[in-house]
Design an enzyme around this catalytic site. Structure first.
Site, mmCIF file in Angstrom:
data_model
loop_
_atom_site.group_PDB
_atom_site.id
_atom_site.type_symbol
_atom_site.label_atom_id
_atom_site.label_comp_id
_atom_site.label_asym_id
_atom_site.label_seq_id
_atom_site.Cartn_x
_atom_site.Cartn_y
_atom_site.Cartn_z
ATOM 1 N N GLU A 124 42.942 16.131 36.735
ATOM 2 C CA GLU A 124 41.889 17.037 36.313
ATOM 3 C C GLU A 124 41.343 17.092 37.757
ATOM 4 O O GLU A 124 40.827 18.204 38.153
ATOM 5 C CB GLU A 124 41.012 16.564 35.446
ATOM 6 C CG GLU A 124 41.648 16.799 33.983
ATOM 7 C CD GLU A 124 41.206 15.930 32.714
ATOM 8 O OE1 GLU A 124 40.417 15.246 32.786
ATOM 9 O OE2 GLU A 124 42.097 15.823 31.758
ATOM 10 N N LYS A 149 36.097 10.953 30.564
ATOM 11 C CA LYS A 149 35.791 12.484 30.985
ATOM 12 C C LYS A 149 34.248 12.724 30.930
ATOM 13 O O LYS A 149 33.457 11.903 30.976
ATOM 14 C CB LYS A 149 36.940 13.296 30.538
ATOM 15 C CG LYS A 149 38.412 12.635 30.648
ATOM 16 C CD LYS A 149 39.384 13.652 30.194
ATOM 17 C CE LYS A 149 40.756 12.768 30.175
ATOM 18 N NZ LYS A 149 41.827 13.717 29.878
HETATM 19 O O1 LIG Z 1 43.905 11.877 31.000
HETATM 20 C C1 LIG Z 1 43.899 10.882 30.190
HETATM 21 C C2 LIG Z 1 43.382 9.854 30.364
HETATM 22 O O2 LIG Z 1 42.895 9.774 31.722
HETATM 23 C C3 LIG Z 1 44.509 11.159 28.828
HETATM 24 O O3 LIG Z 1 43.753 11.879 28.158
HETATM 25 P P1 LIG Z 1 44.076 11.907 26.486
HETATM 26 O O4 LIG Z 1 44.510 10.650 26.061
HETATM 27 O O5 LIG Z 1 43.273 12.635 25.829
HETATM 28 O O6 LIG Z 1 45.599 12.716 26.413
#
Ligand SMILES: O=C(CO)COP(=O)(O)O
Length: 258
Positions: A104, A12
Site C-alpha cells: 500500500e 493499517k
Molecule cells: O496487507 C496485509 C498485512 O500487511 C494483509 O491484509 P489482509 O490480512 O487484510 O488481507
C-alpha cells in the site's frame, strides 16, 4: 536452525488510541487465558503511529509479552521533514518492528525497492527489526512471473545490507491479489515464493543467513487457514491485516499450533 514463528498484526489505518488499548488488552487476555507460550511464538501488533504511545503504556504497565511496532519510518534522522517520523522516535517508544515497503505504501506513496531497503537499514541501525514487504500484483501472477518479480524486489531492498543485518530482518511475502480480498494464496503458492526468497538470500549471502532470516506470508490470513500455511517449511509466520483487528481471532492465529 529453528526459527521462532512471528505473528504480526498490521492494523493499517484502523483503531484510534483508545480502541488500541482495548484491543491489546483483549489480545493479551485471550492469550494468557490460553496459557500461551510467548517464547515459542512471537506476537506483535503494528498500530498507527498515534496509538503507539498508548500501546507502550499498557504493554509496559501490565508487563505484557506482546511486542509492537510501526507501519513506516522516515529515512531521515531529524529535521525539516514535515509529517515524517524518525527511527529514534520509534525506538524510544519501545517499538521492536518497523514494516517497510508494504504494497500500500509502494502503490500510494511510490516507494521503490531502493527506498524500502534504506528504510530497513534505518530501522536496523536504531535497533529495530524491519519487516520488509514484497509481493506481486494479479497481472504478474497471471503471467506466471511471481518468483522473478519478488526476487527482483528482494535484490533491490537487500542491496548494501550486511549478512548480519539480513539475519536479524524479517521478510514478508504478500501477494497483492490476496490482500484484503478474502482470496488467500494456497499453501503451495506461499511456499513457492517464500522458498525462492530463502534460496536467493542464500545466493546473495550464505546458508547461515538464509537459515536465519524469517519469512512471513501475508494476504487474507485467518484462523481457519493459518495452520496449513504455517505447515510449509519456508513460512515462518504471518503478517495479518483484517483478522488482526479482532482480539479473539488474532489470538487464534497466534495459537495456530495449539
Ligand atoms: O496487507 C496485509 C498485512 O500487511 C494483509 O491484509 P489482509 O490480512 O487484510 O488481507
Amino acid at each position: 536452525m529453528a526459527r521462532t514463528p512471528l505473528m504480526a498484526g498490521n492494523w493499517k489505518m484502523n483503531m484510534d488510541h483508545l480502541e488500541a488499548i482495548h484491543l491489546v488488552q483483549g489480545l493479551n487476555q485471550e492469550l494468557t487465558d490460553a496459557n500461551f507460550d510467548f517464547s515459542a511464538v512471537e506476537v506483535a501488533v503494528i498500530p498507527p503511529f498515534t496509538d503507539i504511545r498508548s500501546v507502550q503504556t499498557v504493554v509496559e504497565g501490565d508487563e505484557m509479552k506482546i511486542k509492537y511496532g510501526a507501519q513506516d519510518v522516515s529515512t531521515h534522522e531529524n529535521g525539516a521533514y514535515t509529517g515524517e517520523i524518525s527511527a529514534s522516535m520509534l525506538s524510544k517508544l519501545g517499538c521492536s518492528f518497523i514494516v517497510v515497503g508494504h504494497s500500500e505504501r509502494r502503490e500510494y506513496h511510490g516507494e521503490s525497492d531502493a527506498l524500502v531497503g534504506e528504510k530497513a537499514r534505518v530501522a536496523l541501525a536504531a535497533g529495530m527489526t524491519p519487516i520488509i514487504c514484497c509481493g506481486e500484483g494479479l497481472d504478474v501472477r497471471k503471467a506466471g512471473n511471481q518468483v522473478s518479480h519478488v526476487l527482483a524486489q528482494i535484490d533491490g531492498a537487500l542491496a548494501g545490507m550486511s549478512a548480519d543485518d539480513v539475519k536479524k530482518s524479517v521478510i514478508a511475502y504478500e501477494p497483492i491479489w490476496a490482500i484484503g480480498t478474502g482470496e488467500v494464496a494456497t499453501p503451495e503458492d506461499a511456499q513457492e515464493v517464500c522458498g525462492a526468497i530463502r534460496v536467493r538470500v542464500g545466493e546473495l549471502y550464505d546458508a547461515a543467513t538464509a537459515d536465519a532470516v524469517r519469512i512471513l506470508y501475508g494476504g487474507s490470513v485467518k484462523s481457519a487457514n493459518v495452520a496449513d500455511i504455517m505447515a510449509k517449511e519456508d513460512v515462518d509466520g504471518a503478517l495479518v491485516g483484517g483478522a488482526s483487528l479482532k482480539a479473539d481471532e488474532f489470538a487464534k492465529i497466534a495459537r495456530f499450533n495449539a
